[in-house]
Design an enzyme around this catalytic site. Structure first.
Site, PDB file in Angstrom:
ATOM      1  N   HIS A  53       0.823  -1.232   0.000  1.00 53.45           N
ATOM      2  CA  HIS A  53       0.000   0.000   0.000  1.00 53.45           C
ATOM      3  C   HIS A  53       0.845   1.265   0.000  1.00 53.45           C
ATOM      4  CE1 HIS A  53       0.372   0.367   4.511  1.00 53.45           C
ATOM      5  NE2 HIS A  53       0.403   1.641   4.164  1.00 53.45           N
ATOM      6  N   ASP A 101      -1.050  -7.284   1.726  1.00 61.60           N
ATOM      7  CA  ASP A 101      -0.377  -5.990   1.630  1.00 61.60           C
ATOM      8  C   ASP A 101       1.134  -6.126   1.791  1.00 61.60           C
ATOM      9  OD1 ASP A 101      -0.517  -2.927   3.676  1.00 61.60           O
ATOM     10  OD2 ASP A 101       0.256  -3.304   1.639  1.00 61.60           O
ATOM     11  N   SER A 231       4.420   1.964   8.098  1.00 61.28           N
ATOM     12  CA  SER A 231       3.933   0.989   7.101  1.00 61.28           C
ATOM     13  C   SER A 231       5.093   0.289   6.414  1.00 61.28           C
ATOM     14  CB  SER A 231       3.130   1.709   6.017  1.00 61.28           C
ATOM     15  OG  SER A 231       1.966   2.277   6.563  1.00 61.28           O
TER      16      SER A 231
HETATM   17  C1  LIG Z   1      -9.319   1.643   6.950  1.00 62.88           C
HETATM   18  O1  LIG Z   1      -8.886   2.866   7.562  1.00 62.88           O
HETATM   19  C2  LIG Z   1      -7.919   2.629   8.602  1.00 62.88           C
HETATM   20  C3  LIG Z   1      -6.708   2.010   7.998  1.00 62.88           C
HETATM   21  C4  LIG Z   1      -5.490   2.831   7.838  1.00 62.88           C
HETATM   22  N1  LIG Z   1      -5.302   3.889   8.846  1.00 62.88           N
HETATM   23  C5  LIG Z   1      -4.077   4.654   8.505  1.00 62.88           C
HETATM   24  C6  LIG Z   1      -2.833   3.801   8.786  1.00 62.88           C
HETATM   25  C7  LIG Z   1      -2.116   3.164   7.754  1.00 62.88           C
HETATM   26  C8  LIG Z   1      -2.571   3.270   6.317  1.00 62.88           C
HETATM   27  C9  LIG Z   1      -0.962   2.397   8.042  1.00 62.88           C
HETATM   28  C10 LIG Z   1      -0.518   2.249   9.348  1.00 62.88           C
HETATM   29  C11 LIG Z   1       0.717   1.425   9.637  1.00 62.88           C
HETATM   30  C12 LIG Z   1      -1.225   2.863  10.378  1.00 62.88           C
HETATM   31  N2  LIG Z   1      -1.000   2.867  11.729  1.00 62.88           N
HETATM   32  C13 LIG Z   1      -1.971   3.608  12.301  1.00 62.88           C
HETATM   33  C14 LIG Z   1      -2.835   4.097  11.353  1.00 62.88           C
HETATM   34  C15 LIG Z   1      -2.367   3.641  10.118  1.00 62.88           C
HETATM   35  C16 LIG Z   1      -6.543   4.740   8.851  1.00 62.88           C
HETATM   36  C17 LIG Z   1      -6.349   5.983   9.704  1.00 62.88           C
HETATM   37  O2  LIG Z   1      -5.840   5.630  10.941  1.00 62.88           O
HETATM   38  C18 LIG Z   1      -7.722   3.901   9.393  1.00 62.88           C
END
Ligand SMILES: CO[C@H]1CCN(Cc2c(C)cc(C)c3[nH]ccc23)[C@H](CO)C1
Length: 305
Positions: A53, A101, A231
């Site tokens: 992602h 992912d 991420s």
């Molecule tokens: C489906 O929506 C949720 C999924 C992604 N979250 C963002 C996000 C990503 C993309 C990657 C990592 C490692 C994260 N660690 C904490 C938040 C966060 C959003 C906003 O929190 C909520």
């Protein structure tokens, strides 16, 4: 001889790179829209394992630079897992879907392994058998999974940037979390639908598939949470000073870091304040993407079991 995976300098005064020689910082340059930052882990002399992602379908290898040890390296190719489809559930009102992912970046040239750049151990390779001090070739991939992912609560760690309060430079901090593998797995996964983008989700298993490991929350202890910028980083199990990657950081329910600056490296607080109990983090389990890893890393001499 083989390069020993998952070895790091343990002494206090070692620098960040020597303590986490597999941690890779990834920057993706997008014309006019700044850079996206992600993390990754060096898994061989030429490959970095990260999250799919972090990239869009338009991103090309020449927009990506990676920092390993103190060196910036160029990327020859980017390969996301074939089953990763972020928009798969859009027609159900689910904007982002993180199943599978994971992605591999191939470096333009091999990195010279040294104390500041070293591969982390991947489960189900001969390197991990050696790291676990188990007999080769008697030890199987199943043995690795049983030893590393025993049923129950499994202690793990991830590495995240911190602010050095004396030099205000960027440091790295290891954060201890607990993988919920037992009856706590259910309640860990159930919190996934507390993410704002998931209000249309009727059944948790739509967004939390078998590929995921779940950490975070306050039971049995308060876990620190990941940030968006984490991420793609490795979720690591340390066994007798050897480091084995069991997951790739994929997504979290709550973005606890947006509002607060990176934590101080020196502070003894283990976690961000006000992290709600439903602040969970989800990681792709290495054990669930092995066929793809074996295929893509077949020429890297990793000796998959
Ligand atoms: C489906 O929506 C949720 C999924 C992604 N979250 C963002 C996000 C990503 C993309 C990657 C990592 C490692 C994260 N660690 C904490 C938040 C966060 C959003 C906003 O929190 C909520």
């Amino acid at each position: 001889a083989f390069s020993m995976c998952g070895l790091a300098k343990e002494y206090e005064s070692a620098d960040n790179e020597e303590k986490n020689p597999w941690l890779v910082s990834i920057s993706i340059l997008r014309s006019g829209r700044g850079t996206e930052a992600c993390k990754g882990a060096l898994v061989s002399e030429k490959y970095i394992l990260t999250a799919a992602h972090c990239f869009t379908i338009d991103d090309r290898a020449d927009q990506i630079t990676v920092k390993i040890g103190k060196k910036n390296m160029e990327v020859a190719s980017l390969k996301s897992h074939p089953q990763y489809t972020v928009g798969k559930l859009r027609n159900l009102g689910i904007p982002e879907f993180y199943d599978y992912d994971v992605a591999l970046l191939e470096l333009k040239e091999k990195i010279t392994l040294n104390s500041q750049a070293r591969a982390i151990c991947l489960p189900c390779t001969a390197g991990t058998t050696r790291a676990l001090r188990r007999p080769h070739p008697q030890t199987t991939c199943r043995d690795h999974e049983e030893e590393l992912m025993a049923v129950g609560i499994v202690k793990a760690l991830f590495v995240t940037p911190c602010r050095d309060k004396y030099t205000s430079t960027r440091g790295l901090r290891r954060r201890t979390v607990r993988i919920k593998n037992n009856d706590k797995k259910q309640s860990c996964e159930a919190d996934a639908i507390k993410a704002k983008q998931y209000e249309n989700v009727t059944d948790v298993s739509q967004v939390v598939t078998e590929r995921f490991l779940c950490t975070g929350g306050t039971e049995p202890e308060v876990d620190p949470n990941t940030c968006k910028g984490d991420s793609g980083g490795p979720l690591i199990i340390a066994k007798r000073m050897r480091y084995i990657q069991v997951g790739v950081i994929s997504w979290g329910v709550v973005e606890v870091c947006k509002s607060t600056p990176p934590m101080e490296c020196q502070s003894d607080k283990e976690f961000q304040e006000h992290a709600p109990s439903h602040a969970r983090d989800f990681h792709i389990s290495i054990f669930k993407v092995l066929p793809w890893l074996r295929e893509e890393l077949r020429d890297e001499g990793l000796d998959f079991l």
